[in-house]
Design a protein around this motif. Structure first.
Motif, PDB file in Angstrom:
ATOM      1  N   ALA A 198       7.699   8.689  21.435  1.00  0.00           N
ATOM      2  CA  ALA A 198       8.978   8.331  20.799  1.00  0.00           C
ATOM      3  C   ALA A 198       8.911   8.561  19.290  1.00  0.00           C
ATOM      4  CB  ALA A 198       9.321   6.872  21.099  1.00  0.00           C
ATOM      5  N   GLN A 199       7.779   8.215  18.679  1.00  0.00           N
ATOM      6  CA  GLN A 199       7.615   8.445  17.241  1.00  0.00           C
ATOM      7  C   GLN A 199       7.565   9.946  16.937  1.00  0.00           C
ATOM      8  OE1 GLN A 199       4.186   6.225  15.892  1.00  0.00           O
ATOM      9  NE2 GLN A 199       5.061   4.259  16.499  1.00  0.00           N
ATOM     10  N   ALA A 200       6.900  10.713  17.806  1.00  0.00           N
ATOM     11  CA  ALA A 200       6.824  12.170  17.619  1.00  0.00           C
ATOM     12  C   ALA A 200       8.220  12.784  17.698  1.00  0.00           C
ATOM     13  CB  ALA A 200       5.908  12.782  18.668  1.00  0.00           C
ATOM     14  N   GLU A 201       9.025  12.307  18.611  1.00  0.00           N
ATOM     15  CA  GLU A 201      10.393  12.827  18.765  1.00  0.00           C
ATOM     16  C   GLU A 201      11.242  12.485  17.546  1.00  0.00           C
ATOM     17  OE1 GLU A 201      10.682  12.740  23.664  1.00  0.00           O
ATOM     18  OE2 GLU A 201      11.408  11.020  22.486  1.00  0.00           O
ATOM     19  N   ALA A 202      11.043  11.281  17.001  1.00  0.00           N
ATOM     20  CA  ALA A 202      11.789  10.877  15.801  1.00  0.00           C
ATOM     21  C   ALA A 202      11.416  11.778  14.622  1.00  0.00           C
ATOM     22  CB  ALA A 202      11.498   9.411  15.466  1.00  0.00           C
ATOM     23  N   LEU A 203      10.136  12.109  14.507  1.00  0.00           N
ATOM     24  CA  LEU A 203       9.669  12.990  13.435  1.00  0.00           C
ATOM     25  C   LEU A 203      10.254  14.383  13.598  1.00  0.00           C
ATOM     26  CD1 LEU A 203       7.769  13.523  10.994  1.00  0.00           C
ATOM     27  CD2 LEU A 203       5.941  13.970  12.651  1.00  0.00           C
ATOM     28  N   ASP A 204      10.288  14.862  14.849  1.00  0.00           N
ATOM     29  CA  ASP A 204      10.777  16.219  15.136  1.00  0.00           C
ATOM     30  C   ASP A 204      12.247  16.408  14.783  1.00  0.00           C
ATOM     31  OD1 ASP A 204       8.582  17.615  15.875  1.00  0.00           O
ATOM     32  OD2 ASP A 204       8.894  17.461  18.035  1.00  0.00           O
ATOM     33  N   LYS A 205      12.989  15.320  14.816  1.00  0.00           N
ATOM     34  CA  LYS A 205      14.427  15.426  14.512  1.00  0.00           C
ATOM     35  C   LYS A 205      14.670  15.785  13.049  1.00  0.00           C
ATOM     36  CE  LYS A 205      16.035  12.284  18.143  1.00  0.00           C
ATOM     37  NZ  LYS A 205      16.586  10.928  18.452  1.00  0.00           N
ATOM     38  N   LEU A 206      13.700  15.476  12.198  1.00  0.00           N
ATOM     39  CA  LEU A 206      13.878  15.728  10.767  1.00  0.00           C
ATOM     40  C   LEU A 206      12.992  16.833  10.216  1.00  0.00           C
ATOM     41  CD1 LEU A 206      14.189  12.097   9.324  1.00  0.00           C
ATOM     42  CD2 LEU A 206      16.008  13.740   9.753  1.00  0.00           C
ATOM     43  N   TYR A 207      11.810  17.007  10.807  1.00  0.00           N
ATOM     44  CA  TYR A 207      10.862  17.972  10.257  1.00  0.00           C
ATOM     45  C   TYR A 207      10.199  18.784  11.368  1.00  0.00           C
ATOM     46  CZ  TYR A 207      11.232  14.937   6.174  1.00  0.00           C
ATOM     47  OH  TYR A 207      11.715  14.199   5.131  1.00  0.00           O
ATOM     48  N   SER A 208       9.896  20.036  11.041  1.00  0.00           N
ATOM     49  CA  SER A 208       9.093  20.840  11.971  1.00  0.00           C
ATOM     50  C   SER A 208       7.636  20.696  11.543  1.00  0.00           C
ATOM     51  CB  SER A 208       9.518  22.305  11.936  1.00  0.00           C
ATOM     52  OG  SER A 208       9.327  22.854  10.648  1.00  0.00           O
ATOM     53  N   VAL A 209       6.788  20.311  12.470  1.00  0.00           N
ATOM     54  CA  VAL A 209       5.363  20.154  12.187  1.00  0.00           C
ATOM     55  C   VAL A 209       4.670  21.487  12.448  1.00  0.00           C
ATOM     56  CG1 VAL A 209       3.242  18.989  12.906  1.00  0.00           C
ATOM     57  CG2 VAL A 209       5.373  17.687  12.717  1.00  0.00           C
ATOM     58  N   ASP A 210       3.944  21.985  11.445  1.00  0.00           N
ATOM     59  CA  ASP A 210       3.301  23.292  11.563  1.00  0.00           C
ATOM     60  C   ASP A 210       2.008  23.230  12.367  1.00  0.00           C
ATOM     61  OD1 ASP A 210       5.127  24.847   9.840  1.00  0.00           O
ATOM     62  OD2 ASP A 210       4.445  23.443   8.304  1.00  0.00           O
ATOM     63  N   SER A 211       1.221  22.178  12.163  1.00  0.00           N
ATOM     64  CA  SER A 211      -0.055  22.055  12.876  1.00  0.00           C
ATOM     65  C   SER A 211      -0.386  20.598  13.146  1.00  0.00           C
ATOM     66  CB  SER A 211      -1.204  22.670  12.066  1.00  0.00           C
ATOM     67  OG  SER A 211      -1.124  24.071  12.032  1.00  0.00           O
ATOM     68  N   VAL A 212      -0.960  20.348  14.314  1.00  0.00           N
ATOM     69  CA  VAL A 212      -1.480  19.023  14.642  1.00  0.00           C
ATOM     70  C   VAL A 212      -2.978  19.192  14.880  1.00  0.00           C
ATOM     71  CG1 VAL A 212      -1.439  17.092  16.261  1.00  0.00           C
ATOM     72  CG2 VAL A 212       0.703  18.256  15.640  1.00  0.00           C
ATOM     73  N   VAL A 213      -3.757  18.586  14.001  1.00  0.00           N
ATOM     74  CA  VAL A 213      -5.213  18.677  14.069  1.00  0.00           C
ATOM     75  C   VAL A 213      -5.732  17.487  14.869  1.00  0.00           C
ATOM     76  CG1 VAL A 213      -7.337  18.524  12.719  1.00  0.00           C
ATOM     77  CG2 VAL A 213      -5.409  19.919  11.895  1.00  0.00           C
ATOM     78  N   ASN A 214      -6.445  17.765  15.953  1.00  0.00           N
ATOM     79  CA  ASN A 214      -6.983  16.711  16.805  1.00  0.00           C
ATOM     80  C   ASN A 214      -8.501  16.689  16.707  1.00  0.00           C
ATOM     81  OD1 ASN A 214      -7.329  14.787  18.922  1.00  0.00           O
ATOM     82  ND2 ASN A 214      -7.616  16.467  20.375  1.00  0.00           N
ATOM     83  N   LEU A 215      -9.041  15.559  16.241  1.00  0.00           N
ATOM     84  CA  LEU A 215     -10.494  15.399  16.164  1.00  0.00           C
ATOM     85  C   LEU A 215     -10.991  14.818  17.481  1.00  0.00           C
ATOM     86  CD1 LEU A 215     -10.854  13.912  12.555  1.00  0.00           C
ATOM     87  CD2 LEU A 215     -10.854  16.309  13.281  1.00  0.00           C
ATOM     88  N   ASP A 216     -11.701  15.630  18.224  1.00  0.00           N
ATOM     89  CA  ASP A 216     -12.194  15.244  19.544  1.00  0.00           C
ATOM     90  C   ASP A 216     -13.670  14.851  19.428  1.00  0.00           C
ATOM     91  OD1 ASP A 216     -12.586  14.949  22.299  1.00  0.00           O
ATOM     92  OD2 ASP A 216     -13.081  17.082  22.528  1.00  0.00           O
ATOM     93  N   VAL A 217     -13.903  13.563  19.272  1.00  0.00           N
ATOM     94  CA  VAL A 217     -15.263  13.038  19.125  1.00  0.00           C
ATOM     95  C   VAL A 217     -15.573  12.178  20.345  1.00  0.00           C
ATOM     96  CG1 VAL A 217     -16.804  11.635  17.685  1.00  0.00           C
ATOM     97  CG2 VAL A 217     -15.019  13.047  16.618  1.00  0.00           C
ATOM     98  N   PRO A 218     -16.721  12.379  20.994  1.00  0.00           N
ATOM     99  CA  PRO A 218     -17.044  11.596  22.200  1.00  0.00           C
ATOM    100  C   PRO A 218     -16.966  10.091  21.938  1.00  0.00           C
ATOM    101  CG  PRO A 218     -18.641  13.361  21.894  1.00  0.00           C
ATOM    102  CD  PRO A 218     -17.804  13.332  20.652  1.00  0.00           C
ATOM    103  N   PHE A 219     -16.410   9.360  22.914  1.00  0.00           N
ATOM    104  CA  PHE A 219     -16.250   7.920  22.752  1.00  0.00           C
ATOM    105  C   PHE A 219     -17.591   7.218  22.525  1.00  0.00           C
ATOM    106  CE2 PHE A 219     -11.843   7.013  24.828  1.00  0.00           C
ATOM    107  CZ  PHE A 219     -11.262   7.777  23.830  1.00  0.00           C
ATOM    108  N   GLN A 220     -18.657   7.724  23.159  1.00  0.00           N
ATOM    109  CA  GLN A 220     -19.960   7.096  22.981  1.00  0.00           C
ATOM    110  C   GLN A 220     -20.422   7.201  21.530  1.00  0.00           C
ATOM    111  OE1 GLN A 220     -21.355   5.183  25.313  1.00  0.00           O
ATOM    112  NE2 GLN A 220     -22.758   4.589  23.668  1.00  0.00           N
ATOM    113  N   THR A 221     -20.145   8.343  20.918  1.00  0.00           N
ATOM    114  CA  THR A 221     -20.479   8.546  19.504  1.00  0.00           C
ATOM    115  C   THR A 221     -19.684   7.575  18.627  1.00  0.00           C
ATOM    116  OG1 THR A 221     -20.954  10.892  19.853  1.00  0.00           O
ATOM    117  CG2 THR A 221     -20.449  10.212  17.598  1.00  0.00           C
ATOM    118  N   ILE A 222     -18.397   7.424  18.955  1.00  0.00           N
ATOM    119  CA  ILE A 222     -17.533   6.531  18.180  1.00  0.00           C
ATOM    120  C   ILE A 222     -17.994   5.083  18.303  1.00  0.00           C
ATOM    121  CG2 ILE A 222     -15.200   5.554  18.081  1.00  0.00           C
ATOM    122  CD1 ILE A 222     -14.167   8.364  18.748  1.00  0.00           C
TER     123      ILE A 222
END
Length: 223
Positions: free
Chosen positions: A96-120
């Motif tokens: 829902a928050q992503a959709e609200a953001l999309d209504k006003l701005y186009s997001v060029d990139s979404v960077v996802n940090l994929d770190v193993p849960f055990q490491t975290i």
């Protein structure tokens, strides 16, 4: 390096994945304005703004801040930035928050940090802080000079309640439930880029190379 055109990005990842460290490097290297939902939340609560009081009430009662309230808070600040390149940290956390953001701005990139849960889990449960200054130590890779004491003041370090093993497990489960759908949302839009690893210093060169290419590539249709 400052982008020649407006560049808007979101950084995502579980708590303890290194978002704060990576965000600082991105903003320093590429000149993006960093907006942290946590920082905005704390600032509004401290200033006792209308939204701040509403959010404090939710938090005090143990409730999540409603999507609409969080969206109003973040989008208000984004409007104030005008045509500026920015990096959002901690928002959106729901579709829902992503959709609200999309209504006003186009997001060029979404960077996802994929770190193993055990490491975290290991990283967070080894984390201790000096409350007055916010200095953070980690027993494994950034220990204090004297065990249990702040390097500067010599005052005792404490472990945050949400860094205990039990709470960390709950936080990671909550992240999976609430935020994984947001990753799918952006994956379907073709803007999600995932960087996997266990160490920020090893993830960073790949992320920097990716952003170098993105920021140098000609783009059209910036909202």
């Amino acid at each position: 390096m400052v982008p020649h055109t407006v560049f808007r990005a979101v950084i995502m990842g579980p708590p303890g994945s290194g978002k704060g460290t990576v965000s600082a490097r991105i903003t320093a290297t590429f000149g993006l304005k960093h907006l942290s939902s946590g920082d905005l939340l704390r600032a509004n609560i401290k200033a006792k703004t209308e939204l701040g009081l509403l959010m404090k009430s939710c938090i005090d009662q143990g409730h999540l801040v409603p999507d609409g309230v969080m969206s109003r808070l973040i989008l208000s600040d984004l409007r104030g930035l005008g045509r500026t390149s920015w990096l959002l940290d901690g928002f959106p956390r729901t579709v829902a928050q992503a959709e609200a953001l999309d209504k006003l701005y186009s997001v060029d990139s979404v960077v996802n940090l994929d770190v193993p849960f055990q490491t975290i889990k290991q990283r967070l449960t080894s984390r201790w802080i000096h409350l007055a200054s916010g200095r953070v130590y980690n027993i494994d890779f950034n220990p204090p000079k004297v065990a249990g004491l702040d390097d500067v003041t010599g005052e005792p370090l404490v472990q945050r309640d949400d860094d205990t093993p039990e709470t960390v497990t709950l936080r990671l489960k909550a992240y999976q439930t609430k935020t994984e759908p947001v990753l799918e949302y952006y994956r379907s839009k073709g803007v999600l880029e995932t960087f996997s690893g266990t160490e920020t210093n090893k993830i960073w060169p790949h992320l920097r190379a990716f952003l170098d290419k993105k920021l140098l590539a000609p783009r059209e249709g910036v909202a």
